[in-house]
Design an enzyme around this catalytic site. Structure first.
Site, PDB file in Angstrom:
ATOM      1  N   SER A  24      38.797  41.448  27.395  1.00  0.00           N
ATOM      2  CA  SER A  24      38.966  40.487  28.419  1.00  0.00           C
ATOM      3  C   SER A  24      40.434  39.924  28.440  1.00  0.00           C
ATOM      4  O   SER A  24      41.289  40.799  28.574  1.00  0.00           O
ATOM      5  CB  SER A  24      37.719  39.388  28.570  1.00  0.00           C
ATOM      6  OG  SER A  24      37.806  38.545  29.697  1.00  0.00           O
ATOM      7  N   GLU A  61      30.253  44.520  35.059  1.00  0.00           N
ATOM      8  CA  GLU A  61      31.085  43.363  34.488  1.00  0.00           C
ATOM      9  C   GLU A  61      30.782  42.009  35.418  1.00  0.00           C
ATOM     10  O   GLU A  61      30.738  40.658  35.005  1.00  0.00           O
ATOM     11  CB  GLU A  61      32.658  43.653  34.874  1.00  0.00           C
ATOM     12  CG  GLU A  61      33.226  44.967  33.927  1.00  0.00           C
ATOM     13  CD  GLU A  61      33.432  44.639  32.415  1.00  0.00           C
ATOM     14  OE1 GLU A  61      33.327  43.622  32.132  1.00  0.00           O
ATOM     15  OE2 GLU A  61      34.204  45.563  32.186  1.00  0.00           O
ATOM     16  N   HIS A 115      29.992  41.818  31.729  1.00  0.00           N
ATOM     17  CA  HIS A 115      31.161  41.316  30.739  1.00  0.00           C
ATOM     18  C   HIS A 115      30.852  40.783  29.618  1.00  0.00           C
ATOM     19  O   HIS A 115      29.892  40.047  29.652  1.00  0.00           O
ATOM     20  CB  HIS A 115      32.161  40.541  31.855  1.00  0.00           C
ATOM     21  CG  HIS A 115      33.370  40.334  31.153  1.00  0.00           C
ATOM     22  ND1 HIS A 115      34.456  41.373  31.336  1.00  0.00           N
ATOM     23  CD2 HIS A 115      34.023  39.153  30.556  1.00  0.00           C
ATOM     24  CE1 HIS A 115      35.585  40.816  30.906  1.00  0.00           C
ATOM     25  NE2 HIS A 115      35.450  39.607  30.349  1.00  0.00           N
TER      26      HIS A 115
END
Length: 477
Positions: free
Chosen positions: A192, A309, A399
């Site tokens: 990320s 995600e 995610h």
């Protein structure tokens, strides 16, 4: 991964700043909370990181250093993600796990995520034991976050959090030999915002020269202009009635700045929220956007995304509230080509309007840029898609879900919150082994991306296949 039960024994090592005493358990040495830069407090706030002060005697390295100041996650995401809170000023610290017999071993430097304003290396999911067990010297670091790390202020350098991790990389290169690591075999790894920082380090010539390879998990690859990057700090300045300058921000307590940020962000949503912190293109600290720089790098890169995600940020209820009209307006606001929306609907014919929009966000922000990089590069680029679906809260392959698998730490509290109690240990074993292989050799064990677009699909039955939903990626350019 089962954690060791043997009692830890003291183990000493000496680095440039002084002697350290860590612990050793089951053949793995662990040194925590080692300063790689001076505490960014007082006159050092909103300044580039400075070298740490040397110490006399033996410094205890058995506990993590302080976590960077931040506000906790709120709302539904706060039920899934949390962050350890460790008080103190010494936030610019590194942690090292190494095999007790390490000698010129491969090294990985882990940079945590959290939207540039949350997260900590002390999160148990990021425990480096499994990497050290498998012959890798594992290093994790904290860096300045949010208003302290990524504000755009008159009189202060840009991208301070990036300068922190650049300083951490220099520290690893200079000191890792004392822990049995090879400074010529350093792989960067981040997820990320951490993945974005990995990409940004590769866009800095001085940092790039210290790196042998890179792993980017679900990381945005674009840096923006200072004018756009300053929106978050400008909003804080307006909220507090102060100018957006280094002196004005340094005169306010960190807690006041965090509170102002939280008040601004209250009630925002993933589709319509307060401006976030961002990396800024800047001649001194980040001379070019990472997406441009990565194309020409002559080093191996492992890069990928998770299938769904968006489902970490958008709950099933939130997705259900997105009507076709709202989805169309959002696509218009994001300037997303309608042909891309059509391609998603073709690939996912049963998806709701909200799911189509969420998938477009995933593809546009993360997957399409990763694919463009893989296509443009001549050096080996290994693409993956994490597709295993969590049974928790409709997350599917959301995610951050892959983290417990990569670290082989599925038993940690946060990994269980994301993946449940029965996540497949064999998938974690296989993913972790692939990451270790890449760190050690530059090859994770599947074909590099080429005209056939071969991709490693991490699912209950892992496989190599042509890139899925390729028409969506192509529609996004």
């Amino acid at each position: 991964m089962e954690m060791p039960d043997s009692p830890p024994l003291p183990v000493d090592v000496t680095i440039g700043a002084g002697a350290l005493r860590g612990t050793q358990t089951d053949g793995i040495s662990r040194f925590l909370g080692i300063p790689y830069a001076a505490a960014p407090v007082g006159e050092r706030r909103f300044r580039a990181p400075a070298a740490p002060t040397a110490w006399s005697g033996v410094r205890d390295a058995s506990e993590f250093g302080a976590t960077a100041p931040q506000s906790p996650y709120g709302g539904p995401i706060g039920q899934l993600l949390s962050c350890p809170v460790i008080d103190g000023d010494d936030i610019l610290t590194a942690n090292v796990w190494s095999p007790a017999d390490a000698a010129a071993s491969p090294v990985v430097l882990w940079i945590h995520g959290g939207a540039l304003e949350r997260g900590a290396a002390a999160e148990p999911t990021y425990d480096g034991t499994a990497f050290a067990r498998d012959g890798v010297v594992f290093v994790s670091v904290n860096y300045r976050l949010g208003v302290e790390g990524f504000s755009v202020l008159e009189g202060a350098p840009l991208n301070l959090g990036l300068l922190d991790v650049a300083r951490a990389l220099e520290w690893v290169h200079a000191e890792i030999g004392a822990f049995g690591g090879d400074p010529a075999r350093i792989t960067l790894m981040g997820e990320s915002a951490g993945g974005a920082l990995v990409a940004a380090l590769l866009a800095r010539p001085t940092s790039r020269a210290l790196v042998a390879g890179a792993i980017i998990q679900s990381g945005p690859l674009e840096a923006t202009s200072p004018q756009k990057a300053r929106r978050a700090s400008d909003a804080i300045a307006r909220r507090l009635g102060i100018p957006p300058t280094r002196d004005a921000f340094a005169a306010r307590a960190t807690a006041d700045l965090l509170q102002a940020r939280s008040q601004i962000a209250a009630g925002s949503s993933p589709l319509r929220g307060a401006p976030g912190f961002a990396l800024a293109v800047d001649a001194e600290t980040l001379p070019t956007s990472p997406e441009v720089a990565l194309a020409d790098l002559d080093l191996p890169i492992l890069i990928g995304t998770n299938t769904d995600e968006y489902r970490l940020w958008l709950t099933p209820d939130a997705l259900a509230e997105i009507s076709p009209a709202k989805a169309w307006l959002a696509r218009r606001a994001l300037r997303t080509p309608e042909r891309a929306a059509r391609a998603v609907r073709t690939a996912l014919p049963d998806a709701s309007a909200g799911e189509v929009l969420g998938q477009l966000l995933t593809e546009r922000l993360l997957r399409a840029p990763a694919t463009r990089i893989a296509r443009a590069r001549k050096a080996p680029t290994y693409l993956y898609e994490f597709a295993w679906e969590s049974p928790v809260r409709g997350l599917r392959a959301a995610h951050a879900l892959e983290l417990g698998f990569v670290f082989d730490t599925l038993n940690t509290d946060q990994a269980v919150k994301l993946a449940g109690h029965d996540a497949p240990a064999d998938l974690a074993r296989d993913m972790h082994r692939a990451w270790v292989s890449f760190i050690a050799t530059g090859d994770p064990g599947w074909p590099a991306f080429d005209a056939e677009r071969m991709t490693q699909i991490w699912d209950a039955a892992p496989r190599v296949a042509p890139q899925r939903r390729a028409a969506v990626v192509d529609a996004l350019g």
